[in-house]
Structure formats: C-alpha cells, structure tokens
Design an enzyme around this catalytic site. Structure first.
Site, PDB file in Angstrom:
ATOM      1  N   TYR A  48      37.950  33.904  48.778  1.00  0.00           N
ATOM      2  CA  TYR A  48      38.652  34.727  49.262  1.00  0.00           C
ATOM      3  C   TYR A  48      37.820  36.076  49.602  1.00  0.00           C
ATOM      4  CZ  TYR A  48      42.439  38.418  49.951  1.00  0.00           C
ATOM      5  OH  TYR A  48      43.135  39.273  50.425  1.00  0.00           O
ATOM      6  N   ASP A  49      36.696  36.550  48.486  1.00  0.00           N
ATOM      7  CA  ASP A  49      36.178  37.384  48.953  1.00  0.00           C
ATOM      8  C   ASP A  49      35.235  37.206  50.238  1.00  0.00           C
ATOM      9  OD1 ASP A  49      36.730  39.134  47.214  1.00  0.00           O
ATOM     10  OD2 ASP A  49      35.041  38.660  45.516  1.00  0.00           O
ATOM     11  N   ARG A  98      51.287  47.922  40.028  1.00  0.00           N
ATOM     12  CA  ARG A  98      50.738  48.851  41.081  1.00  0.00           C
ATOM     13  C   ARG A  98      51.468  48.753  42.290  1.00  0.00           C
ATOM     14  NH1 ARG A  98      44.690  47.648  42.719  1.00  0.00           N
ATOM     15  NH2 ARG A  98      45.586  45.594  43.537  1.00  0.00           N
ATOM     16  N   SER A 108      42.889  50.915  44.529  1.00  0.00           N
ATOM     17  CA  SER A 108      41.915  49.917  44.086  1.00  0.00           C
ATOM     18  C   SER A 108      40.629  50.244  43.955  1.00  0.00           C
ATOM     19  CB  SER A 108      42.319  48.839  45.505  1.00  0.00           C
ATOM     20  OG  SER A 108      41.268  47.634  44.930  1.00  0.00           O
ATOM     21  N   LYS A 121      35.185  46.014  34.068  1.00  0.00           N
ATOM     22  CA  LYS A 121      36.201  45.750  35.053  1.00  0.00           C
ATOM     23  C   LYS A 121      37.126  44.733  34.377  1.00  0.00           C
ATOM     24  CE  LYS A 121      36.950  45.108  40.045  1.00  0.00           C
ATOM     25  NZ  LYS A 121      38.304  44.135  39.935  1.00  0.00           N
ATOM     26  N   ASP A 150      38.593  33.595  43.984  1.00  0.00           N
ATOM     27  CA  ASP A 150      38.097  34.876  44.450  1.00  0.00           C
ATOM     28  C   ASP A 150      36.853  34.887  45.351  1.00  0.00           C
ATOM     29  OD1 ASP A 150      40.085  35.789  42.716  1.00  0.00           O
ATOM     30  OD2 ASP A 150      38.994  36.552  41.251  1.00  0.00           O
ATOM     31  N   CYS A 186      33.054   0.975  16.810  1.00  0.00           N
ATOM     32  CA  CYS A 186      33.004   0.803  18.264  1.00  0.00           C
ATOM     33  C   CYS A 186      31.816   1.177  18.778  1.00  0.00           C
ATOM     34  CB  CYS A 186      34.294   1.480  18.840  1.00  0.00           C
ATOM     35  SG  CYS A 186      34.352   1.357  20.641  1.00  0.00           S
TER      36      CYS A 186
HETATM   37  S1  IVH Z   1      39.325  52.172  38.412  1.00  0.00           S
HETATM   38  C1  IVH Z   1      40.817  55.109  41.017  1.00  0.00           C
HETATM   39  N1  IVH Z   1      38.392  51.074  36.248  1.00  0.00           N
HETATM   40  O1  IVH Z   1      40.311  46.701  39.347  1.00  0.00           O
HETATM   41  C2  IVH Z   1      40.275  54.108  40.508  1.00  0.00           C
HETATM   42  N2  IVH Z   1      39.714  49.725  37.682  1.00  0.00           N
HETATM   43  O2  IVH Z   1      39.744  45.537  41.925  1.00  0.00           O
HETATM   44  C3  IVH Z   1      41.251  53.008  40.382  1.00  0.00           C
HETATM   45  N3  IVH Z   1      40.411  47.566  37.147  1.00  0.00           N
HETATM   46  O3  IVH Z   1      42.917  48.345  40.702  1.00  0.00           O
HETATM   47  C4  IVH Z   1      40.787  51.952  39.535  1.00  0.00           C
HETATM   48  N4  IVH Z   1      39.306  47.499  35.041  1.00  0.00           N
HETATM   49  O4  IVH Z   1      43.369  47.472  38.536  1.00  0.00           O
HETATM   50  C5  IVH Z   1      39.075  50.914  37.574  1.00  0.00           C
HETATM   51  N5  IVH Z   1      37.594  50.029  34.439  1.00  0.00           N
HETATM   52  C6  IVH Z   1      38.227  49.931  35.298  1.00  0.00           C
HETATM   53  C7  IVH Z   1      38.981  48.800  35.832  1.00  0.00           C
HETATM   54  C8  IVH Z   1      39.897  48.897  36.937  1.00  0.00           C
HETATM   55  C9  IVH Z   1      39.968  46.759  36.002  1.00  0.00           C
HETATM   56  C10 IVH Z   1      41.113  47.152  38.048  1.00  0.00           C
HETATM   57  C11 IVH Z   1      42.291  48.103  38.883  1.00  0.00           C
HETATM   58  C12 IVH Z   1      41.755  48.275  39.889  1.00  0.00           C
HETATM   59  C13 IVH Z   1      41.163  46.903  40.446  1.00  0.00           C
HETATM   60  C14 IVH Z   1      40.117  46.808  41.702  1.00  0.00           C
END
Ligand code: IVH
Length: 691
Positions: free
Chosen positions: A49-50, A149, A94, A128, A46, A445
């Site tokens: 990539y980022d 998704r 996302s 997250k 990641d 040993c």
């Molecule tokens: S909110 C409209 N909340 O992270 C807002 N996403 O990198 C949409 N993800 O696509 C996402 N934990 O799959 C939200 N607490 C959280 C999350 C979360 C994981 C994922 C999700 C999103 C991705 C973005």
C-alpha cells in the site's frame, strides 16, 4: 473500469505513466483503504500500500493539474474511513511517514524552515502503536464516550467497548474532564485469547491484532466481549474545562493524562523519551526499534514530536497531519503472500509438523519462503486453503508464522489444505487423539533424529556418535530404540563406525553415558513436551524413575509447567515406553537424580529467586556452551531461565558485541536497569556449579 491488482497497479505507475494508469492506481488505493477501514480486512499489506501510495503521490507532484478530485492522498485515512456521526472537538489527525535517516533529517530541516529557526524546545520519541485511533471522553472523571477517528472531523460512537479496555478506566480517581486520544489494540496475549473466543463462537480468526481491534470497535452485536488495551498519545480539553496546564509540552500533557489514571505511551515498555536534538531522537528510534521484537504488542514505527507547545503551534498543521510530528516507519513484520503448499515432517518425538511453503516475500530484512503452521487443528481453525493469500508475521529472530487467510482474495480453484492420511515418514497409522497428530509408532518412526538428539552433549553426551553411525546402527538392525544403545557391543560399534579404534571409543562413551542423571535419561525417552528443561523439572520433582512411573496425571500436575492437558499424555507415554525403560534399567543406566542437586535448586544456590536471561555466544570458561547447557547451569544454581528481558529479569548474560552494536536484549536491559553480566562474570558467580 476493472481494478488492476496491486502489483499491476504498481508496475504501471512510473512518473511517466499516463492518466489511465494513474486513475487505476488511485482506484486501487481507494478500494484497499475502503476494505481496510470499512470491512475490516486488508486487500494488500502495508508495504504494498505504502509503495503504491508513494508512486501515486510522486505522479501527482509531477501532474498537479491532473490530480483526481478527492484523491485519497490528500485526506485523513485516505478518505476511506466509514462516516461517523460524532463531531470531534478538534480534528484527529494522521502522521506523515519517513523511512530513512535522510528523510528524517529532511523533515527536521523543513520543521526548521517553518519555524524560521532550529527547533529549540527538544523532541519526544515514543512508540507508534499499531492499532486503531480513538478519542475517549472523560467528564468529571467518568468515561462517557469513545469515538473512532473516522475522517478526522467526525467519528463513530463505539462506547459499547467502555469497560473492556485496559488503560481506559471507566472511573478515574479524580473528577477530570478531558479527551484522551490514543490507540486501541490487542496485545499479543489478548489477540491469542480473542481468536480462541472467536473460533469457539464459530467466527474466523483475525488476520492481525490491528484488524482485530478495528473490527472489535465496530462490532456492536457480538455475544462476547474481547478485552483490548489503550495507550494515549495525546489529549485535548473538553467542554471548555481546563485540564491541561497552559503551554504544556507533549511530555507534560501525557504526564497529566497518566496522573488522571489513563495509560499513555510513556507507561509502555518502550517509553516516552525527551531529547534535545534530532540526532539524539534518532538514537532513541534505534533503541525502540531494538525492543520491538520483545514488546508484548505490535508497533509499526516510532513517533517523533516537537515537544514545545509554542513550536507545535508555530509549525502548524496540514490537511492530513501536523508538521511538528513525524512517524519513522519500521520494516514491515507482516506481509501478505500466497500459500503454495504445505509439507509435513515427523519430528524426533513422532509428532507431525506442518510447514507452509510460501511465494517468496521480504519480511523484516529477510526473504521468507517457509513459515510455521502449528498443527492440523490450527489449520482447520484458520480454514486455510492452498492458493490463499495469507498474512505472515515475522519479527526479529522469531520463526515466521502464518496468521490467517484473506478470505476475500481466495481464488476459485483454491483447495483446503490436505491433511495427511498416513504418516508422511513411514506411511504408518497416525494417532489423531491429540491436537498435535503423532505417528502411531511414536519415537520409533523418526528414530535416527531422536538417537542423534539424545547422543548430544547436553543429554547422554555420547561423544563421536553422529548421524552417520546412527544411521548405520539402525540399518544393521542393532538399534530399534534408545535403550538398545546400551547393549551395543564393541564389535557392533566397530562394524557401524568402520574402525576398531572408533568402536572402542564409542563403547567407552556409552559406558559413561550410563552414569548420566535421571533428568537426561528421561529426556532421552523422547516423550512429546518433555524437552531438556521439562525433564529436569520432572526428575528434580520425583527423584527416581520408579516414582515417575507410578505417578498419575493428578500427581504429575504438581510439576511446574504440566497442566491438565499435558499430564495424561506423559502418563500414557511413560506406560507405553515400559519395555524401553525396563531395558534401560537392565543395562544399568542411572535411574535417579542426585539429591544434592535437588536441594541446591530448592534453596541455596547463588541464583535462588533470580531470573536469568542468556543471549549470544558464550566466552571464557563458558565458551561453546549452548542454550540448554546454560539453562541447566542456571537451574542447578537455583535460578530460573527467562526467555526475554523484562522487569522480572535479574541478570542478562551477554558477551560484549563484536561489532560494538548492542543486541536488542542488551538495549532493553539497559533501559530497564537490568544488570548485564559477561559470560566470565557469570562463570565466576556460578563457579561451584560448573561441572
Ligand atoms: S500522534 C497530532 N503518536 O498512527 C498527531 N499517533 O499513522 C496525531 N499512532 O493516526 C498522532 N501511535 O492513530 C501519534 N505515539 C503515537 C501514535 C500514533 C500510533 C497512530 C495514530 C495516527 C496514526 C498515523
């Protein structure tokens, strides 16, 4: 065009780069996200990539006229998600990322500009989750469909996993119709058992829980099912039915989902926090970050959202992400790097321990060049090759470990990790009968590390017997096993230490060591899997060495923590060590565990029924006490030693931090309402047991 490596693509991607370099970098991004979303493995980690993505975005900002049509930077899932055939009710978006407090403040300012005023509805802060996004549709309380998704507009139907996901019940207690949106992942425990199941079916281990979850959602024809876990982070109405209260805030939306019976991020140990200002949100980001290493699942950031529905609507949504939410990314705990070599050591119990030598890589704030590999069976199960690109995981104080090889990146000249034919320490035979290989000579040993270990304060406590004198005693042929320590004359000790005074003191210490309780003497035998804590349990259970010697594997399993695998190994080792044990008895070493200790432990201590976690340096009366001494004290006082703070923890023993920044365990204790005791308080509580 040939696609450059990630490093090549990145190093040629300055803002002054030409169009060719830009296009090469875009191709590289596309290929990486295609494999990530499509084939279920990562061509680059990641962080890489980022970085590449940021460089591409910066270049595009400087050259708006030259942006490649369909550039991945402008699309959900970077335009690479497999095409699905189920239309989403509303787009699954996302999140944009920030990495620093300054970038978070800049996001707050841009939100204010969009709203035309400072946000007034407050913010939510939640983990997250590092998994795969899905939409789960409930009709009349029944889970009818799960959709990935995909590209945000259409996803794939993965309803075959219905019934295997904790937190997403097939049937709710209420006849609700709605769509829960959230993340599916493997918890660490689920990940480990999933890999066991897979390898038992001849499959390859998953590189990490996220790849595993994405792959498991897609795999429709596996002969086995792998349990996963779901956390909702949002919900929308379905079929025109009203599920959400009008104008519900984000926190209220998740509360409604939880009431219906679906697990949400608010139910996770990291929780959902509602705060008034972005400064407070940042504090919660730090608090969740501090919990990260102890969480039973992976998080890769913390999500901050404007809580108010009206402010969310006013801020609006871009093509890829909403403007009212932001992900604060945490440092990577997983990277890819090259496995350059594997070296083997022999531990004090004679067990052969492999260590991976890695191309240096930055991980969770430190440069990692070595990582743990468990044992030969594990190396074979992972089919690791020297030259492989491997994923390496490290979080907090956890020792870095190699997770898996990215087989797709294996160079042609890679060779399977060679396993030793002879003991790497003494070149003797290896006993391969267990998963953990062991030198056939056992403790003999690696005698010097064993003797040094058992002379330590919390085992035989032979003050003054350090490695130098141990080496001299072994070289002189005076010590061939741990029992020989007790037949050493003052003369031999004088010769080894080079001073009559030291020789006399050592002889005195060794005399004292004969009085140590059975638990410590048993530990000094160096039997694999019987460290200090396990030795205390065994000694408390049996009371005498004689009883331990006569116990068979079935009887040994009455001791907590000894299962059908460990028991026969201990029985066999105790039998093999008969000459050493006989010598110890002949030398007059204690072979019993004090009775009162047993009964205190069983029912009367101040810590009976309590679980205690200890962290950091001890102070006051406990100054200098190490982990094992604290463990012994806790068990003597009737308590249990916990390794991490959780809902079962009674006390956390921690000195106030010197820099004013509480430790992650202290933060977690505060969050969970666990009582924190200073070492001084704890010493007072256990005063009767401080010998
Ligand atoms: S909110 C409209 N909340 O992270 C807002 N996403 O990198 C949409 N993800 O696509 C996402 N934990 O799959 C939200 N607490 C959280 C999350 C979360 C994981 C994922 C999700 C999103 C991705 C973005």
């Amino acid at each position: 065009m040939t696609i450059p490596s990630a490093d090549e693509a990145f190093s040629s991607m300055s803002s002054a780069a030409g169009r060719a370099e830009y296009e090469a970098a875009v191709d590289r991004l596309r290929e990486a996200s295609r494999t990530y979303y499509g084939a279920g493995y990562s061509l680059m980690d990641d962080v890489t990539y980022d970085r590449l993505r940021l460089a591409v975005t910066a270049w595009e900002e400087g050259h708006p006229e030259a942006v490649a049509p369909g550039s991945p930077t402008g699309q959900v899932a970077d335009g690479a998600a497999p095409e699905g055939d189920v239309a989403h009710t509303t787009r699954l978006l996302s999140l944009d990322n920030v990495f620093t407090p300054e970038e978070l403040a800049a996001w707050g300012a841009s939100l204010g500009r969009r709203l035309g005023h400072e946000p007034t509805g407050g913010f939510t802060v939640e983990p997250k989750m590092d998994g795969a996004a899905v939409a789960a549709r409930y009709r009349d309380g029944r889970l009818v469909q799960i959709i990935t998704r995909g590209d945000g507009a259409r996803g794939e139907d993965v309803s075959h996993v219905i019934g295997t996901i904790e937190g997403l019940p097939e049937q709710l207690a209420v006849p609700a119709t709605f769509e829960a949106r959230g993340e599916v992942l493997f918890t660490q425990a689920q990940f480990e058992s999933a890999n066991e199941v897979r390898t038992a079916h001849g499959g390859a281990v998953f590189a990490n829980p996220r790849n595993g979850a994405a792959g498991t959602l897609r795999a429709k024809d596996r002969p086995y099912r792998l349990p996963m876990t779901f956390w909702a982070y949002g919900a929308v109405d379905l079929d025109g039915e009203t599920f959400l209260p009008a104008g519900a805030t984000h926190a209220e939306t998740l509360a409604a989902v939880a009431r219906a019976g679906v697990r949400t991020t608010a139910d996770s140990p990291a929780g959902l926090h509602v705060v008034a200002t972005l400064d407070e949100a940042r504090e919660k980001v730090d608090a969740i970050a501090a919990l990260r290493a102890g969480l039973p699942f992976g998080i890769d950031g913390v999500v901050i959202k404007a809580d108010s529905a009206a402010e969310q609507a006013a801020a609006g949504t871009g093509s890829r992400f909403p403007y009212w939410a932001i992900a604060y990314k945490l440092p990577a705990v997983e990277r890819q790097t090259v496995l350059q070599d594997v070296i083997w050591d022999v531990g004090r119990t004679g067990v052969l321990a492999p260590t991976a030598i890695l191309a240096p890589v930055e991980l969770d704030g430190s440069t990692v060049t070595r990582a743990t590999l468990h044992n030969p069976a594990d190396i074979l199960r992972r089919d690791l090759h020297i030259g492989d690109t491997v994923t390496v995981h490290k979080a907090g104080d956890i020792i870095p470990r190699v997770e898996a090889a990215v087989v797709e990146l294996r160079p042609q000249d890679a060779t399977p990790v060679p396993l030793p034919e002879r003991c790497p320490h003494c070149a003797g035979d290896i006993d391969k009968s267990q998963e953990r290989w062991r030198c056939a000579k056992g403790t003999a040993c690696a005698l010097a590390p064993l003797i040094e270990y058992v002379a330590g304060r919390d085992i035989l406590d032979i003050d003054g017997l350090g490695r130098k004198y141990v080496d001299a005693l072994i070289a002189a042929g005076d010590v061939g096993d741990v029992a020989d320590l007790f037949t050493l004359t003052e003369e031999r000790l004088t010769a080894a230490s080079g001073s009559a005074k030291r020789g006399a003191k050592l002889a005195e210490q060794i005399e004292l060591a004969k009085t140590r309780p059975l638990s410590r003497v048993f530990c000094a035998l160096g039997i694999p899997g019987t460290g200090r804590r396990m030795s205390r349990r065994i000694a408390a259970h049996f009371g005498t060495m004689e009883a331990i010697r006569t116990a068979d594997a079935a009887v040994l399993q009455d001791v907590e923590g000894i299962g059908p695998e460990k028991a026969p190994v201990i029985v066999e080792q105790v039998a093999a060590l008969a000459p050493v044990i006989d010598k110890l008895i002949a030398a007059g070493v204690t072979m019993t565990e004090p009775q009162e200790q047993k009964s205190e432990q069983a029912d009367e201590g101040p810590l009976t029924g309590k679980t205690v976690v200890v962290t950091g340096r001890m102070t006051g009366p406990l100054d200098g006490w190490g982990r094992s001494e604290m463990g012994a004290l806790i068990e003597k006082a009737g308590g249990r030693v916990g390794s991490g703070v959780n809902s079962r923890t009674t006390y956390l023993v921690a000195a106030p931090s010197a820099n004013g920044k509480p430790s992650s365990k202290a933060v977690k204790a505060q969050e969970l309402g666990v009582e924190v005791l200073t070492p001084e308080d704890f010493a007072a509580l256990t005063a009767a047991y401080l010998d």
